[in-house]
Design a protein around this motif. Structure first.
Motif, PDB file in Angstrom:
ATOM      1  N   GLN C  49       0.820  -1.200   0.000  1.00  0.00           N
ATOM      2  CA  GLN C  49       0.000   0.000   0.000  1.00  0.00           C
ATOM      3  C   GLN C  49       0.860   1.259   0.000  1.00  0.00           C
ATOM      4  O   GLN C  49       1.706   1.434   0.870  1.00  0.00           O
ATOM      5  N   ASN C  66      -3.059   4.108   9.210  1.00  0.00           N
ATOM      6  CA  ASN C  66      -4.128   3.146   8.978  1.00  0.00           C
ATOM      7  C   ASN C  66      -3.629   1.706   9.130  1.00  0.00           C
ATOM      8  O   ASN C  66      -4.346   0.842   9.621  1.00  0.00           O
TER       9      ASN C  66
ATOM     10  N   ARG D 290     -11.161   6.631   3.046  1.00  0.00           N
ATOM     11  CA  ARG D 290      -9.725   6.372   2.864  1.00  0.00           C
ATOM     12  C   ARG D 290      -9.262   5.295   3.819  1.00  0.00           C
ATOM     13  O   ARG D 290      -8.609   4.333   3.430  1.00  0.00           O
ATOM     14  N   ASN D 291      -9.635   5.506   5.084  1.00  0.00           N
ATOM     15  CA  ASN D 291      -9.188   4.567   6.108  1.00  0.00           C
ATOM     16  C   ASN D 291      -9.742   3.174   5.840  1.00  0.00           C
ATOM     17  O   ASN D 291      -9.014   2.181   5.851  1.00  0.00           O
ATOM     18  N   SER D 293     -10.787   1.885   3.096  1.00  0.00           N
ATOM     19  CA  SER D 293     -10.205   1.262   1.907  1.00  0.00           C
ATOM     20  C   SER D 293      -8.832   0.695   2.232  1.00  0.00           C
ATOM     21  O   SER D 293      -8.470  -0.392   1.767  1.00  0.00           O
ATOM     22  N   ASN D 294      -8.065   1.427   3.043  1.00  0.00           N
ATOM     23  CA  ASN D 294      -6.753   0.911   3.457  1.00  0.00           C
ATOM     24  C   ASN D 294      -6.911  -0.370   4.257  1.00  0.00           C
ATOM     25  O   ASN D 294      -6.172  -1.329   4.081  1.00  0.00           O
ATOM     26  N   MET D 295      -7.912  -0.361   5.143  1.00  0.00           N
ATOM     27  CA  MET D 295      -8.152  -1.532   5.976  1.00  0.00           C
ATOM     28  C   MET D 295      -8.469  -2.746   5.117  1.00  0.00           C
ATOM     29  O   MET D 295      -8.031  -3.855   5.373  1.00  0.00           O
ATOM     30  N   LEU D 296      -9.308  -2.493   4.123  1.00  0.00           N
ATOM     31  CA  LEU D 296      -9.711  -3.584   3.248  1.00  0.00           C
ATOM     32  C   LEU D 296      -8.608  -3.962   2.282  1.00  0.00           C
ATOM     33  O   LEU D 296      -8.702  -4.955   1.578  1.00  0.00           O
ATOM     34  N   GLY D 297      -7.561  -3.122   2.235  1.00  0.00           N
ATOM     35  CA  GLY D 297      -6.506  -3.371   1.270  1.00  0.00           C
ATOM     36  C   GLY D 297      -6.948  -3.096  -0.161  1.00  0.00           C
ATOM     37  O   GLY D 297      -6.408  -3.646  -1.106  1.00  0.00           O
ATOM     38  N   LEU D 298      -7.950  -2.220  -0.312  1.00  0.00           N
ATOM     39  CA  LEU D 298      -8.356  -1.849  -1.665  1.00  0.00           C
ATOM     40  C   LEU D 298      -7.256  -1.012  -2.303  1.00  0.00           C
ATOM     41  O   LEU D 298      -6.633  -0.192  -1.637  1.00  0.00           O
ATOM     42  N   PRO D 299      -7.009  -1.202  -3.565  1.00  0.00           N
ATOM     43  CA  PRO D 299      -5.994  -0.368  -4.206  1.00  0.00           C
ATOM     44  C   PRO D 299      -6.455   1.087  -4.285  1.00  0.00           C
ATOM     45  O   PRO D 299      -7.651   1.371  -4.229  1.00  0.00           O
ATOM     46  N   ASN D 300      -5.480   1.982  -4.423  1.00  0.00           N
ATOM     47  CA  ASN D 300      -5.777   3.410  -4.443  1.00  0.00           C
ATOM     48  C   ASN D 300      -6.810   3.786  -5.474  1.00  0.00           C
ATOM     49  O   ASN D 300      -7.644   4.637  -5.246  1.00  0.00           O
ATOM     50  N   GLN D 303     -10.335   3.522  -4.364  1.00  0.00           N
ATOM     51  CA  GLN D 303     -10.672   4.648  -3.487  1.00  0.00           C
ATOM     52  C   GLN D 303     -11.032   5.878  -4.276  1.00  0.00           C
ATOM     53  O   GLN D 303     -12.018   6.553  -4.013  1.00  0.00           O
TER      54      GLN D 303
END
Ligand SMILES: Nc1ncnc2c1ncn2[C@@H]1O[C@H](COP(=O)(O)OP(=O)(O)OP(=O)(O)O)[C@@H](O)[C@H]1O
Ligand SMILES: Nc1ncnc2c1ncn2[C@@H]1O[C@H](COP(=O)(O)OP(=O)(O)OP(=O)(O)O)[C@@H](O)[C@H]1O
Ligand SMILES: [Mg+2]
Ligand SMILES: [Mg+2]
Lengths: 500, 328, 310, 328
Positions: C49, C66, D290-291, D293-300, D303
């Motif tokens: 990430q 995060n 944002r947070n 999506s980061n948690m889920l590991g979604l790519p930027n 988001q």
């Protein structure tokens, strides 16, 4: 000749809870000028917008030259030969006169525009406007001339039915005459003209038949010739208005406002002087563009002045050039603008916000607003002026035009200043509301306030004012008691600047 | 009767031109030899191609009282799509595949533009918001297609478009410059002499009026934003040609430079005013400033301050002119 | 690449977050590949990430925060800024998450290990080679990368030192221009520099985007090949240019190795092993002469696809 | 008479709140334990502080029918000024110097804001252009002061403001969160219950009417933009605290996020509408996205696409509500 070219039957239209039209019939014949009259909010403009395709009716049917007619948009309306002059100015200010007149009707080959300068010049000539250049920018023209450009557009278009929604509301007298002549020619060519106006004299002058609308219903229809005006008025307002203008005396007191040598930036106003006394209602007459609005706006600090002084309640003179609206309000002046939508109402704010905007000091302590007090006072004014609104929190743009005008007036009453400039206070107002406003003005004068009233409608000036001045190209004539003026004398000064 | 109008119209196009001449002369005086060399002029022209072509489209949008914040993202999308098509299996860098790639890139942007126009008209949301949203969405899509990476491509004729020295040297300028010139002529004619252009002005000047006069405003707006997208797509292909790779992170914030070019060139954000010629002059002014500052060895921040001041200054001067006109 | 299969077989695999400076350079792709290689070898999960916008310190901090919130087991980070990233790294360590720093230094003693190429040394290698190519004298341009980036600043310093040492007579035409974060910016600045100095002999660029921008500028100006260009980092386009003879030297790092070592260090900390405080990965000069060597070939053309499934 | 209005007003503030709850619930369902942990909530709150505080100021500006594109640059300027003051010879990281640095940063932004307002009112140039210019100018000045570098600073108490775990742990949240909360209350009260706020609405709704009613429009606008600058300055100090260095290149394009927050929270770019509470909810929605999506590991890129869609979607829903209201 007697069969209808246009029939509207059972037309209904609602805007949410407002039932603007409740089953209206209208029959128009070829070669006639048909007057459509009624109070404010009666539904005249809405009916015509349905005819031109701006709105679609909820119910009812229309027949045009025998064929069913149901326009989905203004383009359909135009295609069917309906040409419309809208009540509000419909112009693109950045474009030239020619571009505006031909807008939507360009002659083009493969998308490339071919000029129509000749035709545009001819039409303008027909309206007596040889002086207006087709390549002038519309925003550089006065409002009256702009109105004429819009009329020219309706004439250029090869129409079968022409609708005119209050076309003369800002026209000068001679331009009005030129328009009437043009209407006469249309009648001869067998076109049907629908003519909306609050000026019943005009209706009598140019119209053949009339239809009265009230509260979204058709009340009566008939020939203009032979129908007394009082009958039409009665149909419009639902009762007889025996006295339009209030009677009863009010005494004139000490001088309240003394203006001398007022000179505007653009030369308008030009050296205006006058004195206003307590209890006086002073009218200012003049042609459109004579500088009446500019005079009061300059005094109020909205337009900049080159020179001039004003003295209030006999105190030492102030320089007008330094005046700001805030200072003017603090000195006891107040102004009702001629254009409430652009300058008078904050349309997406609530009624009560609009009422108190000029006087928030009264409703605040240390910068914090006292919302409860504000709301209570607001409710009082709504009741006092019989403003039709759901609550004081209703947004101003949800009110009808006449009620919006009342809100503007209520702001002045609430402010309770002594010197009031009322610029076209009844423009676009129906005859019943007019009478109410006249009474109100009268009552204010009786309370010892001084009022300057600007109007383009001479009868109202003559009926309401104590004294009257006339403006011509920025100059103000001597201010005389109304009985000393005749209509002839007023028009003479207004058109020539020459006072007999 | 006709003269004064044309004279005035010319004045408002000559204003920015005088500005350009002034800026050019200034740098020419400061760095005589290098700056005014023919080669450097070619460089400046080449560097204005991308912003210039995109500004043609944005001119239409701004004249119609719109705005498009997604232009930078659209350019990035185009570079990525062009690169992706060139990398398709079976693709070869002959004449055909690059042409296909070009078409795909331009089409995608036209689609984005038309979609913007559709959302703006269908849901009656202000263009600023719609294109603020699509700016992010399109950027995201570009990164998605590019797998968050720059996309290298095989050599092909597209990458020659933005060369400063063209390959047949009698061309004088690179093909990109000629293309921009051709688009300049076409766009200017479109805006000034066609019904499309007239309606663009009418909508920007007073949308309600245009509607009541029978202009199909909604459809026109979709066309205008679509046209904007089309030209942006061409600019994107030029950007690809400039970079020779697809880069999903390129051209961030470029829309502001483009809007600035249009505004410096006399466009008004309240609609009804603007000219294609003015916009290219605006783009040239900015390119000259950048190039000249580099020539002088001025640090970046000085450039930024100057460009910022010029944006405000240009509008200020434009306004004074208007005032003069109204008064006179 | 990343996965969230939590505990299908009871004991969840260790989650190791790898945070690059950005995601769009080939260099980061190689780090990612190296990290995944280690992940497969040690049976852990890698969460990849980066900040949304390149070079956005604030967004990198947010990503770190995060990840801490998410409760990953360890973090491997390439900090965008030596000081800004110190706080979040310390916060991670305070919450029991060990941090391995790769690529660029961090002004903090919270991290367990620092694994990077010796950037200064890399700059020196490039400078020495460029000096040799010049034959000791000539006109040289240094196009810097970006304000405030520690690793490239060290390369620039190393380059300047070596140049002074091996080519004392060389004239440095510019050393105060910055290429900026993206290739498009680098290209424009490069074009303008080339116009300003028609007589450049050699150019040094300290990272991938600056090198690629300058190369393209030389191409658009028709001067590619005439000017000695020595760059830093590698991607397929730069390699092609070297085969074509338009690029004369590249200092390459071993990003696959860096990513691999970073994750490996994190794993051994978590499993109770010891890691060196500082570890250098290779910097190697690639030139047209040695490009065909087997060792170099392996470094230049690592098999990403084995590790990355995109 | 009182009920219906309050009910409506509440609805328009509740709309975004429902959106926030929805987004939060969505991510909570997808990543149960980590996302809803108290520590993560603290993280989200801390991450909303900067955009939130800046959005308070931008709310005033947008309600008055203005726009400020220079906010991102102002934030960068503040971080650099704070760092520069902390590095002054003779400075020591006690209580006083950081306070001085804070004051200098906030004051500078207030000045920039007031200057923007001055140019807008004095020369009658649209805010978009004025602030587009000052965006570049201020960015340039920030780079100039920072000598185009990030400016390291000695450790001091300012850098503790944005910690997620506060030092006396009974504070629960970091000082930055508490400060944002305090500013939220103050700004909301200012906008709703004071003459200043009322005038802001009046100017945004109809400037000419406001003038007629004796509102000193020009002066008020300078105050509004100055206030916007002041709050932006505070946000800039928070940004410094977050970064612990002065960074002239930080917060590029942040103004668009901030405007998006205000708009998602119910603000209207055509003025006369907006609320401070709505704006912070807008900022929170973006931070949660944002947070999460980061948690889920979604790519930027996912988001970005989601946030873009939410910006348009929020306005769309707001509009439907309006229509409903007019119809009902
Ligand atoms: N777009 C609209 N939305 C809601 N109500 C409307 C709308 N247009 C008109 N109305 C309402 O419909 C009614 C009829 O309005 P209309 O404009 O037709 O009156 P009118 O007869 O032309 O009056 P005037 O003499 O003032 O021009 C009024 O009550 C008005 O408030
Ligand atoms: N914004 C403007 N730009 C140029 N001329 C103007 C402007 N406003 C007013 N004028 C000119 O100033 C003169 C006075 O206008 P003013 O509006 O005071 O007239 P008026 O007698 O009140 O007419 P109306 O009935 O239209 O209000 C006119 O000649 C008008 O054309
Ligand atoms: Mg009407
Ligand atoms: Mg008037």
């Amino acid at each position: 000749m007697s069969s209808s070219v246009l029939s509207l039957e059972g037309i209904r239209k609602s805007f949410g809870p407002v039932h603007a039209l409740q089953g209206v019939d209208l029959h128009v014949r070829a070669g006639e000028v048909h007057a459509l009259v009624g109070e404010n909010g009666a539904g005249k403009s809405t009916l015509m917008k349905i005819l031109s395709g701006v709105y679609r009716p909820d119910a009812g049917k229309m027949t045009l030259y025998g064929a069913p007619y149901a326009p989905a948009n203004p383009l359909d309306g135009r295609a069917a030969g309906v040409s419309m002059i809208y009540q509000e100015l419909v112009l693109a200010p950045h474009l030239t006169v020619e571009e505006n007149v031909t807008l939507g009707d360009e002659h083009a080959r493969y998308g490339w525009i071919r000029p129509r300068t000749r035709e545009v010049e001819r039409i303008l000539g027909d309206l007596g406007q040889q002086g207006v250049a087709p390549d002038a920018r519309v925003s550089d023209l006065s409002i009256g001339k702009q109105q004429l450009v819009e009329i020219a557009r309706a004439l250029l278009f090869d129409a079968r039915i022409v609708v005119m929604d209050e076309p003369t509301s800002s026209l000068a007298a001679d331009d009005t005459q030129a328009l009437f002549e043009a209407i006469g020619r249309m009648r001869e060519q067998g076109l049907a003209v629908i003519y909306i106006s609050h000026f019943l004299e005009e209706v009598q002058e140019v119209c053949d038949r009339y239809t009265v609308l009230r509260d979204g219903k058709m009340i009566s229809t008939g020939r203009v010739m032979g129908t007394p005006v009082s009958r039409i008025i009665e149909d419009m307002v639902g009762r007889s208005v025996d006295e339009l203008f209030p009677s009863g005396d009010h005494a004139l007191g000490d001088p309240l406002l003394d203006v001398s040598g007022l000179q505007g930036r653009r030369g308008v106003p030009a050296n205006v002087c006058f004195t206003l006394r307590r209890g006086e209602i002073m009218g200012i007459a003049g042609l459109v563009g004579a500088g009446r609005s500019e005079t009061v706006r300059t005094l109020f600090g909205l337009d900049s002045a080159r020179s001039g002084a004003l003295s209030i309640r006999g105190r030492e003179a102030l320089r007008v050039a330094w005046m700001t609206p805030r200072a003017a309000l603090d000195h006891g002046l107040d102004l009702l603008s001629e254009n409430r939508k652009e300058e008078g109402l904050a349309l997406n704010l609530s009624l009560v916000f609009n009422l108190t905007l000029s006087d928030l000091r009264r409703y605040s302590r240390a910068g914090f607003l006292q919302l409860g007090k504000e709301r209570r006072d607001g409710a009082r004014w709504v009741d006092a002026l019989r403003i039709r609104a759901g609550s004081v929190e209703q947004r101003a743009d949800e009110l009808s035009g006449g009620n919006q005008q009342k809100v503007c007036l209520a702001r002045l009453l609430q402010q309770d200043n002594d010197i009031l400039f009322l610029d076209e206070p009844t423009r676009g107002i129906d005859i019943g509301s007019k009478a109410e406003i006249y009474k109100l003005v009268h009552r204010l004068a009786q309370q010892g306030k001084a009022i300057v009233m600007i109007s383009s409608y001479l009868p109202e000036l003559l009926g309401v004012c104590d004294t009257l001045g006339v403006m011509h190209k920025g100059r103000l004539s001597a201010v005389r008691p109304v009985p000393e003026w005749t209509e002839h004398r007023i028009m003479q000064f207004a058109t020539s600047g020459y006072d007999a | 009767m006709k003269k004064p109008r044309n004279y005035k119209a010319m004045l408002s196009e000559i204003g920015p031109l005088l500005g350009l001449i002034f800026v050019f002369a200034l740098f020419a005086a400061l760095t005589p030899s290098a700056f005014t060399s023919f080669y450097n002029v070619k460089t400046i022209l080449t560097q204005s191609v991308i912003i210039g072509i995109a500004a043609f489209g944005t001119t239409f949008i701004i004249v119609s009282e719109g705005i498009d914040l997604s232009v930078g993202s659209q350019i990035a999308l185009t570079t990525v799509i062009v690169a992706a098509v060139l990398n398709l299996p079976g693709g070869d860098p002959g004449i055909f595949w690059p042409l296909l790639a070009l078409a795909a890139g331009v089409l995608a942007c036209t689609g984005v533009g038309a979609f913007n126009g559709f959302v703006i008209t269908k849901f009656r949301i202000v263009p600023f918001i719609v294109t603020l949203g699509s700016m992010q969405i399109v950027r995201g899509i570009a990164k998605w297609i590019g797998k968050e990476q720059t996309v290298p491509t095989p050599d092909n004729w597209l990458t020659n478009l933005m060369l400063i020295d063209p390959s047949p040297s009698w061309l004088l300028f690179g093909p990109g410059v000629w293309l921009a010139l051709a688009l300049l002529v076409v766009s200017a004619a479109l805006l000034k002499y066609t019904v499309l252009g007239r309606y663009t002005f009418a909508i920007g000047s007073n949308e309600q009026t245009a509607r009541l006069c029978g202009v199909k405003v909604d459809r026109m707006k979709i066309v205008i934003y679509g046209l904007g997208g089309l030209l942006t797509g061409v600019a994107g292909v030029m950007q690809y040609s400039y970079l020779t790779v697809g880069d999903p992170t390129t051209a961030v914030g470029l829309e502001l430079d483009i809007i600035a070019a249009v505004v410096i060139g006399g466009g008004s954000l309240s609609g009804g005013e603007g000219s294609v010629v003015g916009s290219i002059v605006g783009a040239l002014i900015m390119a000259v400033l950048r190039n000249g500052s580099n020539m002088l060895g001025l640090p970046n921040y000085v450039q930024e301050i100057i460009i910022g001041a010029i944006i405000v200054g240009a509008v200020l001067i434009d306004q004074q002119k208007h005032r003069l006109r109204t008064a006179g | 690449s990343s996965s969230d299969e939590s505990g299908a077989d009871g004991a969840a695999a260790l989650e190791i977050a790898v945070v690059p400076k950005g995601t769009t350079h080939e260099f980061w792709k190689a780090i990612h590949a190296g990290a995944e290689k280690a992940a497969a070898e040690f049976d852990v999960d890698v969460i990849w990430q980066g900040p949304q916008k390149e070079d956005d310190r604030q967004l990198q901090i947010q990503v770190l925060q995060n990840l801490i919130s998410r409760g990953v087991d360890a973090i491997v980070v390439a900090p965008l800024d030596a000081r800004s990233m110190a706080r979040p790294v310390e916060a991670a360590v305070a919450r029991g998450i060990p941090v391995v720093v790769i690529d660029s230094g961090l002004e903090s003693d919270a991290q367990s290990s620092f694994i990077a190429s010796n950037n200064y040394e890399g700059g020196r290698i490039g400078g020495q080679y460029l000096a040799e190519q010049l034959g000791g004298a000539g006109k040289v341009v240094l196009l810097r990368y970006q304000e405030g980036s520690a690793s490239t600043t060290n390369r620039e310093r190393g380059f300047l030192d070596a140049l002074g040492e091996y080519a004392p007579d060389a004239e440095l035409l510019v050393d105060n221009m910055y290429a900026g974060a993206t290739m498009a910016l680098a290209l424009q600045v490069s074009q303008n520099i080339l116009n300003r100095f028609p007589e450049i002999d050699a150019i040094f660029t300290p990272n991938e985007s600056a090198t690629q921008g300058m190369l393209r500028a030389l191409e658009t100006a028709g001067r590619a090949g005439d000017v000695t260009l020595v760059g830093f980092d590698v991607n397929p386009i730069l390699l092609d240019a070297m085969w074509d003879g338009t690029l004369h030297g590249l200092v390459v790092q071993d990003p696959v190795g860096m990513g691999y070592e970073g994750v490996k260090a994190a794993v051994s900390i978590l499993r109770g092993g010891a890691v060196p405080e500082r570890m250098d990965t290779r910097t190697i000069l690639v030139t047209p002469d040695n490009i065909e060597d087997a060792e170099i070939q392996e470094l230049l053309y690592p098999d990403f696809d084995r590790w990355l499934d995109n």
